[in-house]
Structures are given as C-alpha cells and as structure tokens.
Design a protein around this motif. Structure first.
Motif, PDB file in Angstrom:
ATOM      1  N   GLY A   8       0.776  -1.231   0.000  1.00 37.46           N
ATOM      2  CA  GLY A   8       0.000   0.000   0.000  1.00 37.46           C
ATOM      3  C   GLY A   8       0.807   1.279   0.000  1.00 37.46           C
ATOM      4  N   GLY A   9       2.110   1.159   0.117  1.00 37.74           N
ATOM      5  CA  GLY A   9       2.924   2.364   0.091  1.00 37.74           C
ATOM      6  C   GLY A   9       2.935   3.002  -1.288  1.00 37.74           C
ATOM      7  N   GLY A  10       3.472   4.219  -1.354  1.00 34.57           N
ATOM      8  CA  GLY A  10       3.546   4.910  -2.629  1.00 34.57           C
ATOM      9  C   GLY A  10       3.837   6.379  -2.428  1.00 34.57           C
ATOM     10  N   SER A  11       3.623   7.145  -3.482  1.00 29.66           N
ATOM     11  CA  SER A  11       3.840   8.581  -3.441  1.00 29.66           C
ATOM     12  C   SER A  11       2.500   9.295  -3.378  1.00 29.66           C
ATOM     13  CB  SER A  11       4.614   9.031  -4.678  1.00 29.66           C
ATOM     14  OG  SER A  11       5.900   8.462  -4.696  1.00 29.66           O
ATOM     15  N   VAL A  12       2.443  10.326  -2.565  1.00 31.93           N
ATOM     16  CA  VAL A  12       1.197  11.073  -2.389  1.00 31.93           C
ATOM     17  C   VAL A  12       1.550  12.527  -2.116  1.00 31.93           C
ATOM     18  CG1 VAL A  12       1.095  10.587   0.105  1.00 31.93           C
ATOM     19  CG2 VAL A  12      -1.020  11.053  -1.160  1.00 31.93           C
ATOM     20  N   GLU A  13       0.640  13.405  -2.461  1.00 33.15           N
ATOM     21  CA  GLU A  13       0.862  14.824  -2.212  1.00 33.15           C
ATOM     22  C   GLU A  13       0.546  15.174  -0.753  1.00 33.15           C
ATOM     23  OE1 GLU A  13       0.037  16.665  -6.673  1.00 33.15           O
ATOM     24  OE2 GLU A  13      -1.389  17.026  -5.055  1.00 33.15           O
ATOM     25  N   VAL A  14       1.105  16.260  -0.311  1.00 40.22           N
ATOM     26  CA  VAL A  14       0.797  16.770   1.027  1.00 40.22           C
ATOM     27  C   VAL A  14      -0.716  16.936   1.155  1.00 40.22           C
ATOM     28  CG1 VAL A  14       1.010  18.761   2.553  1.00 40.22           C
ATOM     29  CG2 VAL A  14       3.016  17.912   1.336  1.00 40.22           C
ATOM     30  N   GLY A  15      -1.235  16.463   2.283  1.00 41.70           N
ATOM     31  CA  GLY A  15      -2.667  16.537   2.523  1.00 41.70           C
ATOM     32  C   GLY A  15      -3.438  15.333   2.036  1.00 41.70           C
ATOM     33  N   GLY A  16      -2.774  14.462   1.293  1.00 44.68           N
ATOM     34  CA  GLY A  16      -3.432  13.289   0.752  1.00 44.68           C
ATOM     35  C   GLY A  16      -3.528  12.152   1.744  1.00 44.68           C
ATOM     36  N   SER A  17      -4.012  11.013   1.252  1.00 38.95           N
ATOM     37  CA  SER A  17      -4.231   9.848   2.104  1.00 38.95           C
ATOM     38  C   SER A  17      -3.653   8.602   1.458  1.00 38.95           C
ATOM     39  CB  SER A  17      -5.739   9.634   2.329  1.00 38.95           C
ATOM     40  OG  SER A  17      -6.319  10.732   3.000  1.00 38.95           O
ATOM     41  N   ARG A 106       7.218  -0.355  22.432  1.00 34.45           N
ATOM     42  CA  ARG A 106       8.610  -0.089  22.083  1.00 34.45           C
ATOM     43  C   ARG A 106       9.080  -1.093  21.044  1.00 34.45           C
ATOM     44  NH1 ARG A 106       8.318   1.104  27.565  1.00 34.45           N
ATOM     45  NH2 ARG A 106       9.001   3.212  28.089  1.00 34.45           N
ATOM     46  N   ARG A 107      10.066  -0.672  20.288  1.00 31.37           N
ATOM     47  CA  ARG A 107      10.577  -1.527  19.229  1.00 31.37           C
ATOM     48  C   ARG A 107      10.985  -2.896  19.777  1.00 31.37           C
ATOM     49  NH1 ARG A 107      15.573   0.060  15.147  1.00 31.37           N
ATOM     50  NH2 ARG A 107      15.679  -1.941  14.064  1.00 31.37           N
ATOM     51  N   GLU A 108      11.592  -2.935  20.922  1.00 32.79           N
ATOM     52  CA  GLU A 108      12.093  -4.187  21.477  1.00 32.79           C
ATOM     53  C   GLU A 108      10.979  -5.120  21.970  1.00 32.79           C
ATOM     54  OE1 GLU A 108      12.987  -1.131  22.428  1.00 32.79           O
ATOM     55  OE2 GLU A 108      12.957  -0.909  24.616  1.00 32.79           O
ATOM     56  N   ASN A 109       9.760  -4.600  22.060  1.00 31.85           N
ATOM     57  CA  ASN A 109       8.631  -5.450  22.458  1.00 31.85           C
ATOM     58  C   ASN A 109       8.158  -6.370  21.339  1.00 31.85           C
ATOM     59  OD1 ASN A 109       7.425  -2.598  24.218  1.00 31.85           O
ATOM     60  ND2 ASN A 109       8.348  -4.413  25.152  1.00 31.85           N
ATOM     61  N   PHE A 110       8.511  -6.056  20.116  1.00 32.58           N
ATOM     62  CA  PHE A 110       7.961  -6.767  18.969  1.00 32.58           C
ATOM     63  C   PHE A 110       8.956  -7.779  18.423  1.00 32.58           C
ATOM     64  CE2 PHE A 110       3.983  -4.558  18.309  1.00 32.58           C
ATOM     65  CZ  PHE A 110       4.167  -3.425  19.085  1.00 32.58           C
ATOM     66  N   ASP A 111       8.469  -8.985  18.221  1.00 35.28           N
ATOM     67  CA  ASP A 111       9.325 -10.087  17.809  1.00 35.28           C
ATOM     68  C   ASP A 111       9.356 -10.314  16.309  1.00 35.28           C
ATOM     69  OD1 ASP A 111       7.908 -11.709  20.634  1.00 35.28           O
ATOM     70  OD2 ASP A 111       9.912 -10.822  20.518  1.00 35.28           O
ATOM     71  N   TYR A 112       8.325  -9.883  15.629  1.00 38.85           N
ATOM     72  CA  TYR A 112       8.202 -10.173  14.202  1.00 38.85           C
ATOM     73  C   TYR A 112       8.023  -8.877  13.422  1.00 38.85           C
ATOM     74  CZ  TYR A 112       7.118 -14.620  16.384  1.00 38.85           C
ATOM     75  OH  TYR A 112       7.159 -15.745  17.164  1.00 38.85           O
ATOM     76  N   TRP A 113       8.669  -8.814  12.264  1.00 40.49           N
ATOM     77  CA  TRP A 113       8.668  -7.594  11.465  1.00 40.49           C
ATOM     78  C   TRP A 113       8.461  -7.919   9.992  1.00 40.49           C
ATOM     79  CZ3 TRP A 113       9.272  -2.726  13.585  1.00 40.49           C
ATOM     80  CH2 TRP A 113       9.605  -2.701  14.942  1.00 40.49           C
ATOM     81  N   GLY A 114       7.778  -7.000   9.321  1.00 42.81           N
ATOM     82  CA  GLY A 114       7.663  -7.092   7.878  1.00 42.81           C
ATOM     83  C   GLY A 114       8.867  -6.457   7.197  1.00 42.81           C
ATOM     84  N   GLN A 115       8.826  -6.465   5.885  1.00 42.88           N
ATOM     85  CA  GLN A 115       9.966  -5.976   5.113  1.00 42.88           C
ATOM     86  C   GLN A 115       9.916  -4.469   4.893  1.00 42.88           C
ATOM     87  OE1 GLN A 115       7.289  -7.241   3.800  1.00 42.88           O
ATOM     88  NE2 GLN A 115       6.780  -5.847   2.119  1.00 42.88           N
ATOM     89  N   GLY A 116       8.784  -3.869   5.158  1.00 44.63           N
ATOM     90  CA  GLY A 116       8.636  -2.429   5.017  1.00 44.63           C
ATOM     91  C   GLY A 116       8.045  -2.019   3.685  1.00 44.63           C
ATOM     92  N   THR A 117       7.362  -0.882   3.699  1.00 41.69           N
ATOM     93  CA  THR A 117       6.808  -0.298   2.481  1.00 41.69           C
ATOM     94  C   THR A 117       7.052   1.206   2.520  1.00 41.69           C
ATOM     95  OG1 THR A 117       4.827  -0.166   1.072  1.00 41.69           O
ATOM     96  CG2 THR A 117       4.463  -0.026   3.447  1.00 41.69           C
ATOM     97  N   GLN A 118       7.467   1.751   1.392  1.00 41.28           N
ATOM     98  CA  GLN A 118       7.885   3.143   1.342  1.00 41.28           C
ATOM     99  C   GLN A 118       6.690   4.073   1.146  1.00 41.28           C
ATOM    100  OE1 GLN A 118      10.966   4.531   1.767  1.00 41.28           O
ATOM    101  NE2 GLN A 118      10.024   6.555   1.530  1.00 41.28           N
ATOM    102  N   VAL A 119       6.678   5.141   1.921  1.00 43.21           N
ATOM    103  CA  VAL A 119       5.689   6.205   1.767  1.00 43.21           C
ATOM    104  C   VAL A 119       6.447   7.505   1.532  1.00 43.21           C
ATOM    105  CG1 VAL A 119       3.922   7.571   2.915  1.00 43.21           C
ATOM    106  CG2 VAL A 119       3.953   5.077   3.175  1.00 43.21           C
ATOM    107  N   THR A 120       6.117   8.176   0.444  1.00 47.97           N
ATOM    108  CA  THR A 120       6.772   9.438   0.110  1.00 47.97           C
ATOM    109  C   THR A 120       5.705  10.509  -0.049  1.00 47.97           C
ATOM    110  OG1 THR A 120       8.569   8.286  -1.027  1.00 47.97           O
ATOM    111  CG2 THR A 120       8.292  10.634  -1.496  1.00 47.97           C
TER     112      THR A 120
END
Length: 123
Positions: A8-17, A106-120
């Motif tokens: 769901g990540g991607g590029s969006v203008e200021v004020g967008g969703s 906190r970050r250390e509380n979480f054991d499992y992580w995704g690979q990440g998605t970029q939002v610009t």
C-alpha cells in the motif's frame, strides 16, 4: 513462525491519504498485538501506533494522533494503517510488527517484522 507482508505504500501529495495493509500468516491475528513503525532516512525506527490483541486498545504517537488510524480485521488476518492529512515529515519506510500476547509499544517489544513499504509525501 509469524510472517508479515506490508503493501500500500507509494507517493502522495501533502494533505493526501494512503492506506497500508499488513497481512499476517503463521498465527491468528487475534493473539497478536500489532504495531506500525516508521524509519526516515538517517533516523531511527520510531513507533507510530499499535493495536492490542485485547479489543479496543490502541495507542498512537503524538505526531500522528488524529490523522492516522490503525484497524484490525481479525477475520482477514490483516491490519491496516489509514493515513490522512499526510505531511512531508511522514515520509519514511513503514514497518508492520507483531508481538504475541504482548502490550508493548517499544521496538524491542515486537518479535516479528515485515519488510517495510515506502511512503513518500511531496508537494
């Protein structure tokens, strides 16, 4: 083993969703506290929000309160992050994280992580 896949990540203008999704496999979502974190270039990974496995318990960073909403759909084993009124400073890689029967933020509380998605966010 819990696996998390963001989209769901991607590029969006200021004020967008944008709406991010995190699909969970390997364990029922109903037993997981889910969190969203983000990391901007040159900065550390910071907490955005979480939703406890206990229904109705959510927590948000002050920087996103009132603009972002975390939604769990246990029937689909998916967690969403609805982001409205986006700002330049929301630009980051967003990570989904899971904590089995936990209540931390906190970050250390979480054991499992995704690979990440970029939002610009741009003008």
């Amino acid at each position: 083993q819990v696996q998390l896949v963001e989209s769901g990540g991607g590029s969006v203008e200021v004020g967008g969703s944008l709406r991010l999704a995190c699909v969970v496999s390997g364990r029922a979502l109903s037993r997981l506290t889910m969190g969203w974190f983000r990391q901007a270039p040159g900065k550390g990974r910071e907490f955005v929000c979480n939703a406890s496995y206990r229904p109705g318990n959510t927590r948000y960073a002050d920087s996103v309160k009132g603009r972002f909403t975390i939604v769990r759909d246990d029937s689909k084993n998916t967690v969403y992050l609805q982001m409205n009124s986006l700002k330049f400073e929301d630009t980051a890689t967003y990570y989904c994280a899971a904590d089995y029967l936990g209540n931390g933020y906190r970050r250390e509380n979480f054991d499992y992580w995704g690979q990440g998605t970029q939002v610009t966010v741009s003008s």
